[in-house]
Write a protein that holds these residues in place. Structure first.
Motif, mmCIF file in Angstrom:
data_model
loop_
_atom_site.group_PDB
_atom_site.id
_atom_site.type_symbol
_atom_site.label_atom_id
_atom_site.label_comp_id
_atom_site.label_asym_id
_atom_site.label_seq_id
_atom_site.Cartn_x
_atom_site.Cartn_y
_atom_site.Cartn_z
ATOM 1 N N GLU A 52 -67.509 -21.769 -15.312
ATOM 2 C CA GLU A 52 -66.374 -22.353 -16.019
ATOM 3 C C GLU A 52 -66.828 -23.055 -17.301
ATOM 4 O O GLU A 52 -66.217 -22.879 -18.366
ATOM 5 N N TRP A 53 -67.893 -23.816 -17.194
ATOM 6 C CA TRP A 53 -68.369 -24.551 -18.364
ATOM 7 C C TRP A 53 -69.106 -23.647 -19.337
ATOM 8 O O TRP A 53 -69.095 -23.901 -20.553
ATOM 9 N N LEU A 54 -69.739 -22.599 -18.852
ATOM 10 C CA LEU A 54 -70.362 -21.629 -19.765
ATOM 11 C C LEU A 54 -69.283 -20.908 -20.573
ATOM 12 O O LEU A 54 -69.496 -20.558 -21.740
ATOM 13 N N LEU A 74 -58.783 -31.195 -18.442
ATOM 14 C CA LEU A 74 -59.765 -30.290 -17.839
ATOM 15 C C LEU A 74 -59.268 -29.667 -16.538
ATOM 16 O O LEU A 74 -59.550 -28.499 -16.253
ATOM 17 N N VAL A 75 -58.520 -30.422 -15.756
ATOM 18 C CA VAL A 75 -58.002 -29.892 -14.491
ATOM 19 C C VAL A 75 -57.069 -28.711 -14.756
ATOM 20 O O VAL A 75 -57.196 -27.644 -14.150
ATOM 21 N N LEU A 116 -58.611 -25.198 -27.221
ATOM 22 C CA LEU A 116 -58.873 -24.688 -25.874
ATOM 23 C C LEU A 116 -58.140 -25.621 -24.929
ATOM 24 O O LEU A 116 -58.706 -26.577 -24.386
ATOM 25 N N HIS A 117 -56.856 -25.356 -24.750
ATOM 26 C CA HIS A 117 -55.948 -26.257 -24.049
ATOM 27 C C HIS A 117 -55.002 -25.404 -23.206
ATOM 28 O O HIS A 117 -54.598 -24.315 -23.618
ATOM 29 N N HIS A 118 -54.627 -25.910 -22.020
ATOM 30 C CA HIS A 118 -53.794 -25.105 -21.124
ATOM 31 C C HIS A 118 -52.424 -24.792 -21.712
ATOM 32 O O HIS A 118 -51.793 -23.816 -21.321
ATOM 33 N N LYS A 181 -65.909 -37.305 -11.409
ATOM 34 C CA LYS A 181 -65.770 -38.179 -10.238
ATOM 35 C C LYS A 181 -64.835 -37.565 -9.201
ATOM 36 O O LYS A 181 -65.052 -37.710 -7.998
ATOM 37 N N ALA A 182 -63.801 -36.876 -9.677
ATOM 38 C CA ALA A 182 -62.764 -36.369 -8.772
ATOM 39 C C ALA A 182 -62.847 -34.862 -8.527
ATOM 40 O O ALA A 182 -62.221 -34.364 -7.593
#
Length: 347
Positions: A52-54, A74-75, A116-118, A181-182
């Motif tokens: 996902e991060w790549l 990010l979610v 890069l946004h949903h 964290k979540a």
């Protein structure tokens, strides 16, 4: 008599008194937050090994800046990314996908860079996306002006993914920590499989770095060949394009803050659903269960094609209309309604 000891909280750095010899934190809240921060640090360390991060790194290099992550959720972003792969549209033989993650405001616009946004991405047909190219509906999507880009956040296409992700971490800052964290940062299975191949088969001449760049399918084939076994493959049927469009239109309808625009998305979704409900009655047409057609455990076919009409034209019209509306175009409600009435009738 209890002994009072003066300590400094290892999380908030505030002095406190305690009778406990090993106390490190001034409160349960600080202890919990410190544990969460430690967990987040471990997860963030996995970012260079996460698919996902790549993907985020590749998109940043494509745009030329990490500022495409401006105001990112990010979610929601990764939810869209994962949904695309659950459409099962990848053709391993042709090395092509049936679906693309399409930008509303193009990633490489003339004077802007699409975020890069949903809310600037949707899952669409690959052919439609290629034909559409870098065209943009005026005022649609989310972008940042090229003239507003800051030099310190620019990235070169020759940069390594690790270097780009390091800059991404700096750009996101506390937002990334709160996300980690979540939410787990999933390490790609291909890194584990590549290491397994080199461990179990040291005579394998392919360097580990090259193995890690290979796709999961190629690695599984190589591993099976080295074991002299037959590769087990699971063939997953690609989702129907119209079903994906209905889901994406309804997502935008729910997430859109403009009531008029939200209504346009929902109207188009309902129109595409009508065409899908007609398709469920056609022989050999399946895969529409997710968006309706079953009532009390039985299939219900409320629509049929009018005599003398070509259903393939209606299907193409529905897919084209859905794609254009997702790209930001305003739907011609009268045209859509008249087209449905021309082709379909209620049973």
């Amino acid at each position: 008599m209890a002994v009072s000891r003066n300590r400094v909280c290892q999380h908030c750095n505030k002095p406190f008194s305690t009778s406990q010899y090993a106390a490190k934190f001034c409160s349960v809240q600080c202890r919990t937050q410190a544990r969460n921060t430690k967990t987040a640090a471990k997860r963030i360390a996995n970012i260079p090994c996460s698919d996902e991060w790549l993907w985020v790194a590749r998109e940043c290099k494509r745009a030329g800046t990490v500022e495409v992550l401006q105001d990112v959720n990010l979610v929601e972003l990764f939810a869209v990314y994962r949904r695309r792969f659950r459409c099962y549209g990848w053709d391993s033989e042709k090395q092509k996908s049936k679906f693309h993650l399409c930008h509303i405001s193009p990633a490489q616009g003339e004077s802007t860079v699409g975020l890069l946004h949903h809310q600037n991405l949707f899952i669409g047909g690959s052919l439609a996306n290629q034909v559409h190219g870098a065209k943009q509906v005026a005022g649609a999507g989310l972008s940042i002006k090229r003239s507003a880009l800051k030099a310190k956040w620019l990235v070169d296409k020759e940069c390594s993914d690790k270097a780009v992700l390091s800059k991404v971490q700096s750009y996101l800052g506390p937002k990334l920590v709160e996300y980690a964290k979540a939410n787990p940062v999933r390490k790609s299975q291909r890194f584990s499989l590549a290491k397994k191949i080199k461990t179990e088969f040291p005579k394998c001449e392919t360097p580990l770095a090259e193995l890690e760049r290979m796709g999961m399918t190629a690695l599984r084939k190589l591993y099976a060949a080295l074991q002299e076994q037959e590769l087990y493959s699971l063939n997953l049927k690609a989702r129907r394009t119209l079903v994906v469009y209905v889901e994406e239109l309804e997502r935008f309808a729910a997430q859109c803050y403009d009531p008029a625009k939200s209504s346009d998305y929902q109207f188009t979704a309902d129109a595409v659903r009508c065409v899908s409900l007609w398709l469920t009655s056609q022989q050999g047409e399946d895969g529409f269960f997710d968006i309706g057609g079953a009532v009390y455990g039985c299939w219900f076919h409320p629509l049929r094609l009018k005599p003398g009409q070509d259903g393939s034209n209606l299907r193409d019209f529905a897919a084209f209309t859905a794609f254009e509306v997702l790209q930001g175009a305003k739907p011609d409600r009268k045209l859509i309604t008249n087209t449905l009435r021309k082709y379909l009738e209620l049973v």
